[in-house]
Design a protein around this motif. Structure first.
Motif, PDB file in Angstrom:
ATOM      1  N   GLY A 401       0.843  -1.193   0.000  1.00 46.43           N
ATOM      2  CA  GLY A 401       0.000   0.000   0.000  1.00 46.43           C
ATOM      3  C   GLY A 401       0.880   1.245   0.000  1.00 46.43           C
ATOM      4  N   ILE A 402       0.764   2.043  -1.061  1.00 44.86           N
ATOM      5  CA  ILE A 402       1.580   3.261  -1.153  1.00 44.86           C
ATOM      6  C   ILE A 402       1.352   4.137   0.081  1.00 44.86           C
ATOM      7  CG2 ILE A 402       1.783   5.473  -2.419  1.00 44.86           C
ATOM      8  CD1 ILE A 402       3.197   3.209  -3.894  1.00 44.86           C
ATOM      9  N   GLU A 403       0.118   4.190   0.548  1.00 43.34           N
ATOM     10  CA  GLU A 403      -0.195   5.064   1.696  1.00 43.34           C
ATOM     11  C   GLU A 403       0.433   4.549   2.987  1.00 43.34           C
ATOM     12  OE1 GLU A 403      -2.385   4.006  -0.542  1.00 43.34           O
ATOM     13  OE2 GLU A 403      -2.692   5.891  -1.629  1.00 43.34           O
ATOM     14  N   ARG A 404       0.519   3.216   3.118  1.00 42.91           N
ATOM     15  CA  ARG A 404       1.187   2.654   4.304  1.00 42.91           C
ATOM     16  C   ARG A 404       2.673   3.034   4.295  1.00 42.91           C
ATOM     17  NH1 ARG A 404      -1.416  -2.454   6.284  1.00 42.91           N
ATOM     18  NH2 ARG A 404      -3.619  -1.893   6.261  1.00 42.91           N
ATOM     19  N   LEU A 405       3.277   2.921   3.116  1.00 40.19           N
ATOM     20  CA  LEU A 405       4.705   3.240   2.994  1.00 40.19           C
ATOM     21  C   LEU A 405       4.936   4.728   3.271  1.00 40.19           C
ATOM     22  CD1 LEU A 405       7.540   2.199   2.048  1.00 40.19           C
ATOM     23  CD2 LEU A 405       6.918   2.922  -0.256  1.00 40.19           C
ATOM     24  N   LEU A 406       4.086   5.543   2.695  1.00 41.43           N
ATOM     25  CA  LEU A 406       4.214   6.998   2.847  1.00 41.43           C
ATOM     26  C   LEU A 406       3.996   7.418   4.306  1.00 41.43           C
ATOM     27  CD1 LEU A 406       4.510   9.672   1.318  1.00 41.43           C
ATOM     28  CD2 LEU A 406       2.097   9.583   0.756  1.00 41.43           C
ATOM     29  N   ARG A 407       3.048   6.757   4.962  1.00 38.95           N
ATOM     30  CA  ARG A 407       2.761   7.087   6.361  1.00 38.95           C
ATOM     31  C   ARG A 407       4.000   6.861   7.219  1.00 38.95           C
ATOM     32  NH1 ARG A 407      -0.039   3.457  10.482  1.00 38.95           N
ATOM     33  NH2 ARG A 407      -0.194   4.837  12.285  1.00 38.95           N
ATOM     34  N   ILE A 409       7.236   6.585   6.067  1.00 36.49           N
ATOM     35  CA  ILE A 409       8.334   7.449   5.604  1.00 36.49           C
ATOM     36  C   ILE A 409       8.174   8.866   6.159  1.00 36.49           C
ATOM     37  CG2 ILE A 409       9.233   8.640   3.517  1.00 36.49           C
ATOM     38  CD1 ILE A 409       9.209   5.983   2.079  1.00 36.49           C
ATOM     39  N   CYS A 410       6.937   9.368   6.171  1.00 31.79           N
ATOM     40  CA  CYS A 410       6.686  10.734   6.660  1.00 31.79           C
ATOM     41  C   CYS A 410       6.442  10.778   8.166  1.00 31.79           C
ATOM     42  CB  CYS A 410       5.480  11.342   5.952  1.00 31.79           C
ATOM     43  SG  CYS A 410       5.733  11.611   4.208  1.00 31.79           S
ATOM     44  N   LYS A 411       6.414   9.614   8.798  1.00 34.78           N
ATOM     45  CA  LYS A 411       6.208   9.528  10.246  1.00 34.78           C
ATOM     46  C   LYS A 411       4.869  10.167  10.651  1.00 34.78           C
ATOM     47  CE  LYS A 411       9.412   9.673  14.074  1.00 34.78           C
ATOM     48  NZ  LYS A 411      10.594  10.240  14.652  1.00 34.78           N
ATOM     49  N   LEU A 412       3.790   9.776  10.000  1.00 35.95           N
ATOM     50  CA  LEU A 412       2.483  10.393  10.253  1.00 35.95           C
ATOM     51  C   LEU A 412       1.641   9.512  11.168  1.00 35.95           C
ATOM     52  CD1 LEU A 412       1.622  11.398   6.579  1.00 35.95           C
ATOM     53  CD2 LEU A 412       2.593  12.861   8.365  1.00 35.95           C
ATOM     54  N   ASP A 413       0.753  10.148  11.906  1.00 32.42           N
ATOM     55  CA  ASP A 413      -0.156   9.388  12.773  1.00 32.42           C
ATOM     56  C   ASP A 413      -1.213   8.682  11.944  1.00 32.42           C
ATOM     57  OD1 ASP A 413       1.142  10.150  15.035  1.00 32.42           O
ATOM     58  OD2 ASP A 413      -0.100  11.936  15.345  1.00 32.42           O
ATOM     59  N   SER A 414      -1.823   9.432  11.028  1.00 27.93           N
ATOM     60  CA  SER A 414      -2.976   8.866  10.332  1.00 27.93           C
ATOM     61  C   SER A 414      -2.706   8.653   8.856  1.00 27.93           C
ATOM     62  CB  SER A 414      -4.174   9.804  10.481  1.00 27.93           C
ATOM     63  OG  SER A 414      -5.202   9.371   9.620  1.00 27.93           O
ATOM     64  N   ILE A 415      -3.228   7.571   8.339  1.00 28.89           N
ATOM     65  CA  ILE A 415      -3.089   7.266   6.910  1.00 28.89           C
ATOM     66  C   ILE A 415      -3.882   8.273   6.071  1.00 28.89           C
ATOM     67  CG2 ILE A 415      -5.050   5.653   6.702  1.00 28.89           C
ATOM     68  CD1 ILE A 415      -3.045   3.818   5.088  1.00 28.89           C
ATOM     69  N   LYS A 416      -4.856   8.942   6.704  1.00 28.36           N
ATOM     70  CA  LYS A 416      -5.704   9.871   5.937  1.00 28.36           C
ATOM     71  C   LYS A 416      -4.898  11.032   5.347  1.00 28.36           C
ATOM     72  CE  LYS A 416      -9.497   9.044   8.966  1.00 28.36           C
ATOM     73  NZ  LYS A 416     -10.015   9.680  10.161  1.00 28.36           N
TER      74      LYS A 416
END
Ligand code: 4AD
Ligand code: MG
Length: 430
Positions: A401-407, A409-416
């Motif tokens: 999932g691109i969004e899982r990877l991005l989350r 990499i960017c160290k984000l709390d939410s996938i949204k």
């Protein structure tokens, strides 16, 4: 102002003297008759000073407008040590192109409100930074696979059958028949390997996820690979090379953006192959010994367990050899039929599953047995079984999932925050 005169903010900083720039007002304040504007475009930000000596009408118009008005400025660059880039613009001509009065995003910065006004919040530094990194990742995966001699394929999105089980399928009426939005392009990519050898797809996938979690969307972008003649170990190696390449690209190209998000680029530079590999059995042992958490053999690892296993790690790692019963019907069994050649790539720092993959069952007899055992009606899978009837080969693949990877990499709390317009159980607007 002439069209061709305009420079991007980044280009303008490289010049001296007279320049024309355009963009949006990020911040504005008035001080001793002067207006101070922080102008932004997609390349940077520039401090601009507008004195009342410019044309009166333009000055008044600027005064009236709030943040996010679009403007054109012509002026002279002046060195100023206090300015963020060492230069600021003394504006001589100003024009408001698209007015903005009382921009809605002011005090309420709650998650729900910002999702309601996502179409405007997209302009924020945070979202801009994430979207630039997203773009780097999408280009990087294509660059990687091109370099590795894969062919990009476009699997169908309208599908007659499930790939990942019936519970998360979105059905819809298709000229009097029931069809589904694709959960995964895997089965179509399996078709393509017989012609092209090594293939990948980058497509939207859909899951009717009823859960509200920080890592589930109902619409996400799925990077999937499939390779003929490849076993599970080699597939894991392909993936670790790809993830490492993507991380190094982001560390190289997105220093500004990583700074905005508070992610140290060194964390990403350190993502080097090989990644650690532990078996499912070893994962259960670590959970029991280190965390006093006993998971009965055969039970899937939930996000809680993945969190424990990954919280102290800084590099992604693989868990492989999962129980056959918890993985999809197409997973190839090992000599011990209770286990299969299936793996997950686990994101470090508590992020959990980034990717699932494995070697596929390539014998028709075994595949038929599995489909029957799981009571999956055969009629819509006949085409898939043909792949095992005509020149079947050992093969393996994965989905990430691109969004899982991005989350991660960017160290984000939410996938949204990883996708421009997140779709979840209770959100499909704007
Ligand atoms: O683990 P999944 O369900 O595996 C498959 O779909 C395989 N057919 C892939 C393949 O082998 N070609 O999904 C693969 C990945 C997950 O690891 C996760 O990263 C992502 O897709 N994913 C989601 N991402 C966001 N929201 C969801 N609801 C997701 N479901 C899966
Ligand atoms: Mg999975």
């Amino acid at each position: 102002m002439e069209k061709k005169e305009f420079l991007s903010i980044k280009e303008a900083f490289g010049k001296n003297g007279s320049v024309s720039v355009r963009g949006w007002i990020k911040r504005k304040r008035e001080l001793k008759e002067k207006i101070f504007v922080l102008l932004r475009d997609e390349t940077g930000e520039m401090q601009c000073i507008i004195e009342p000596s410019i044309e009166k009408k333009s000055f008044e118009e600027l005064k009236k407008n709030s943040i996010e008005a679009s403007v054109e400025f012509k002026g002279k660059l002046k060195e100023d040590k206090r300015a963020p880039n060492g230069k600021e613009l003394l504006v001589e001509q100003a024009k408001v192109v698209g007015p903005s009065e009382s921009f809605p995003i002011q005090k309420d910065l709650s998650e729900e409100f910002l999702l309601d006004v996502r179409h405007l919040w997209m302009r924020s530094s945070k979202m801009t930074a994430i979207m630039k990194i997203r773009s780097t990742i999408l280009y990087a995966v294509r660059e990687f696979y091109k370099k590795e001699n894969y062919f990009e394929c476009s699997p169908a999105i309208i599908t007659p059958n499930a790939c990942e089980g019936g519970t998360t399928l979105f059905p819809f009426a298709y000229f009097g028949e029931k069809r589904f939005l694709s959960q995964s392009g895997q089965m179509y990519l399996e078709v393509m390997i017989f012609a092209l050898g090594k293939v990948f797809g980058l497509t939207p996938s859909f899951r009717a996820e009823k859960s509200k979690t920080a890592r589930h969307l109902t619409e996400y972008w799925h990077l999937e690979g499939e390779c003929a003649w490849m076993d599970m170990d080699d597939q894991m190696h392909e993936i670790e090379k790809m993830v490492s390449f993507v991380c190094s690209k982001v560390a190289e190209e997105n220093l500004e953006e990583l700074k905005v998000l508070g992610r140290n680029p060194k964390d990403l530079e350190a993502i080097k192959v090989p990644f650690a590999r532990i078996s499912y059995d070893e994962a259960l042992e670590v959970l029991e010994k280190k965390y006093k958490k006993k998971i009965p053999w055969g039970v899937d690892l939930s996000i809680k367990e993945e969190k424990l296993l990954s919280q102290d790690e800084s590099i992604p790692f693989f868990i492989h050899g999962y129980p056959t019963a918890i993985k999809a019907f197409y997973a190839k069994e090992t000599k011990d039929p209770k286990k299969c050649f299936s793996f997950d790539l686990i994101g470090p720092e508590g992020y959990g599953e980034l990717c699932t993959g494995g070697q596929r069952e390539d014998k028709n007899k075994n595949m038929l047995k599995k489909l029957k055992k799981e009571k999956i009606p055969l009629e819509n899978y006949e085409w898939y079984l043909d792949l095992r009837r005509f020149g079947s080969v050992p093969h393996s693949g994965f989905g990430l999932g691109i969004e899982r990877l991005l989350r991660w990499i960017c160290k984000l709390d939410s996938i949204k925050d990883t996708i421009p317009f997140p779709r979840t159980i209770n959100r499909s607007y704007p």
